[in-house]
Write a protein that holds these residues in place. Structure first.
Motif, short mmCIF file in Angstrom:
data_model
loop_
_atom_site.label_atom_id
_atom_site.label_comp_id
_atom_site.label_asym_id
_atom_site.label_seq_id
_atom_site.Cartn_x
_atom_site.Cartn_y
_atom_site.Cartn_z
N ALA A 107 0.62 -1.22 0.06
CA ALA A 107 -0.14 -0.33 0.38
C ALA A 107 0.59 1.02 -0.26
O ALA A 107 0.97 2.71 -0.52
CB ALA A 107 -0.56 -0.32 1.42
N LEU A 108 2.01 1.49 1.05
CA LEU A 108 3.03 2.77 0.98
C LEU A 108 3.52 2.54 -0.50
O LEU A 108 3.30 3.70 -0.41
CB LEU A 108 3.85 1.66 2.01
N CYS A 109 4.05 1.48 -1.33
CA CYS A 109 4.75 1.58 -1.92
C CYS A 109 3.86 2.38 -3.16
O CYS A 109 4.25 3.04 -4.51
CB CYS A 109 5.35 0.55 -2.72
N LEU A 110 2.65 1.44 -3.75
CA LEU A 110 1.73 2.78 -4.12
C LEU A 110 1.09 3.84 -4.18
O LEU A 110 1.07 4.74 -5.45
CB LEU A 110 0.30 1.69 -4.17
N GLY A 111 0.95 4.35 -2.98
CA GLY A 111 1.75 6.09 -2.63
C GLY A 111 1.96 6.13 -3.48
O GLY A 111 2.18 7.51 -3.65
N LEU A 112 3.53 6.33 -3.16
CA LEU A 112 4.61 6.98 -3.58
C LEU A 112 4.47 6.05 -4.81
O LEU A 112 5.47 7.47 -5.63
CB LEU A 112 5.89 5.88 -2.64
N LEU A 113 4.11 5.84 -5.55
CA LEU A 113 4.30 5.46 -7.14
C LEU A 113 3.25 6.73 -8.00
O LEU A 113 3.63 7.27 -8.56
CB LEU A 113 4.32 3.75 -7.73
N ILE A 114 1.94 6.93 -6.67
CA ILE A 114 1.05 7.50 -7.46
C ILE A 114 1.07 8.84 -6.84
O ILE A 114 1.12 9.51 -8.11
CB ILE A 114 -0.39 7.26 -6.44
N VAL A 119 5.26 14.02 -11.46
CA VAL A 119 5.97 14.58 -13.18
C VAL A 119 5.39 14.91 -13.75
O VAL A 119 5.61 16.08 -14.31
CB VAL A 119 6.14 12.89 -13.02
N TRP A 120 4.25 14.60 -13.97
CA TRP A 120 2.90 15.41 -14.64
C TRP A 120 2.81 17.03 -14.02
O TRP A 120 2.78 17.64 -15.17
CB TRP A 120 1.40 15.18 -14.73
N VAL A 121 2.93 16.99 -13.10
CA VAL A 121 2.76 18.29 -12.48
C VAL A 121 4.35 18.97 -12.83
O VAL A 121 4.40 20.35 -12.86
CB VAL A 121 2.51 18.99 -11.14
N ALA A 122 5.23 18.48 -12.65
CA ALA A 122 6.01 19.69 -11.75
C ALA A 122 6.61 19.42 -13.44
O ALA A 122 7.56 20.53 -13.43
CB ALA A 122 7.21 19.01 -10.86
N TYR A 123 7.11 19.22 -13.85
CA TYR A 123 8.09 18.55 -15.35
C TYR A 123 6.97 18.86 -16.50
O TYR A 123 7.43 18.85 -17.81
CB TYR A 123 8.66 17.29 -15.38
N GLU A 133 10.90 22.27 -9.72
CA GLU A 133 10.49 21.02 -10.06
C GLU A 133 11.08 19.34 -8.93
O GLU A 133 9.62 18.70 -8.72
CB GLU A 133 10.81 20.55 -10.84
N ARG A 134 12.07 19.47 -9.14
CA ARG A 134 12.37 18.22 -8.10
C ARG A 134 11.70 18.61 -6.25
O ARG A 134 10.99 17.81 -5.59
CB ARG A 134 13.60 18.63 -7.65
N PHE A 149 4.11 16.32 -3.86
CA PHE A 149 3.54 15.11 -3.92
C PHE A 149 3.07 13.71 -4.10
O PHE A 149 2.96 12.94 -3.73
CB PHE A 149 2.66 15.23 -5.78
N VAL A 150 4.80 13.10 -3.58
CA VAL A 150 5.44 12.13 -3.02
C VAL A 150 5.08 12.20 -2.09
O VAL A 150 4.31 10.90 -1.64
CB VAL A 150 6.95 12.03 -3.32
N LEU A 151 4.73 12.60 -1.01
CA LEU A 151 5.24 13.25 0.46
C LEU A 151 3.58 12.95 0.58
O LEU A 151 3.28 12.31 1.50
CB LEU A 151 5.75 14.41 1.01
#
Length: 376
Positions: free
Chosen positions: A98-105, A111-115, A268-269, A275-277
């Protein structure tokens, strides 16, 4: 003395507002609202919104917001339930998935927002639909019941009463110690400190609040375990924002992204990390949510994004970015949960509750705009 009182009121306005709400509901519910059992339930209910409010606070401080976080809560909670019940992977692997899925989302949307330079409103609105669809896929549009006591403890468990006393005393020592260290640091570098009488007044307030809290909690079954998760995450996020370079970057990007870029910050970074957080907190909230209800439902997380945003705004986090605190988000979540809990005890219809919360949100935004104009 008058100036000290004004400073105290400014610092603890949200606490005072929360106390007023509790007093009003205590009167309207014939004291049921302030019974130890209901207060304990209220804090446990607050944890789901409180956890994602932490991530949303960081996101809003950076100048963005996320409309998909409710669906992220549902998707990560559904994945952990499927892994635990249908795939029989055990508690730890289910939580890790579940935590990995959250990080991937978070990585996907960041990426779409920042880059990709796509507005966060569009990306997260699309994500809301995508991840809600993922919830329906994982659950087959059915409720998945949980029966693992270890997993359920995450959302329903309580700390032992002696441990609760120990942690409360430690919390008081840490909070007062941090304040004293801050005062010494200001003195060392030649900055003025508030009068020591004001500090003593604040320390007494902290001790009284924590003392009342632990007595009430232990009058029922103890401190709810999920509340400990909220506090731990809040301390972690507070450290991140106030004591690290990343935290300074987040405030800088939210305050003025162009100035931040010119000063050498990688915007960007920073935005990607935000968003990852946020989606990581969504995954934690998803785990706590299904553990609290002992089931994963297709509707899990619906509308939580609005509660999280409202909690941040009520907690004095500026929608224009660059201003706000983690503890404000927690208090805002507690205010929102208190309103919901009190109105439910009074058996108010859902539509009335939505109207009241909507009015509170509008008033909070109005106050935020007014304060911003005065500061300008």
């Amino acid at each position: 003395m008058k100036q000290q009182v004004k400073s105290f009121l400014r610092s603890y306005m949200m606490v005072i507002a929360l106390a007023i709400i509790w007093i009003v509901f205590a009167f309207l519910t014939d004291q049921v609202f302030i019974t130890p059992r209901n207060i304990s339930n209220l804090f446990r209910q607050m944890t789901v919104t409180g956890i994602i409010a932490l991530g949303m606070a960081v996101c809003i401080i950076a100048g963005y917001f996320d409309l998909s976080i409710g669906s992220v809560v549902g998707a990560t909670g559904a994945l952990s339930a499927v892994a635990l019940v249908r795939w029989d992977l055990g508690v730890v692997p289910s939580i890790v998935l579940a935590l990995c899925l959250g990080l991937l989302i978070g990585l996907f949307q960041g990426v779409w927002v920042a880059y990709g330079k796509i507005p966060a409103f569009i990306v997260t609105l699309g994500g809301q639909l995508i991840f809600r669809g993922l919830v329906l896929f994982l659950t087959d549009s059915n409720t998945i019941a949980l029966n693992d006591p270890t997993f359920i403890f995450i959302g329903q468990g309580y700390l032992s009463k002696p441990l609760g006393y120990v942690l409360t005393i430690l919390a008081a020592i840490i909070l007062i110690g941090m304040d004293l260290r801050h005062r010494n640091s200001r003195k060392k570098y030649g900055f003025d400190n508030p009068p020591i009488t004001s500090a003593m007044f604040r320390y007494a307030f902290i001790v009284i609040v924590l003392g009342v809290f632990i007595v009430v909690m232990n009058s029922y079954q103890g401190i709810p375990f999920p509340l400990l998760i909220v506090i731990a995450l809040a301390l972690l996020f507070q450290f991140l924002l106030m004591k690290t370079r990343t935290g300074r970057y987040i405030y800088a990007v939210g305050g003025n992204s162009q100035s931040a870029r010119l000063s050498g910050i990688n915007n960007e970074r920073t935005v990607l990390g935000v968003f990852v957080l946020l989606c990581f907190t969504g995954a934690v909230s998803g785990i706590v949510s299904i553990a609290r209800l002992a089931s994963a439902m297709p509707s899990t997380g619906t509308g939580l994004e609005l509660d999280a945003i409202a909690s941040c705004v009520i907690g004095s986090i500026s929608l224009s970015g660059g201003k706000g605190s983690i503890w404000g988000a927690i208090l805002g979540a507690l205010v929102m949960t208190s309103l919901t809990n009190g109105m439910s005890l009074m058996a108010w219809d859902t539509y009335v509750q939505n109207i009241v919360k909507g009015i509170v949100l509008i008033l909070a935004v109005w106050i935020d705009i007014r304060n911003s104009k005065q500061s300008d």
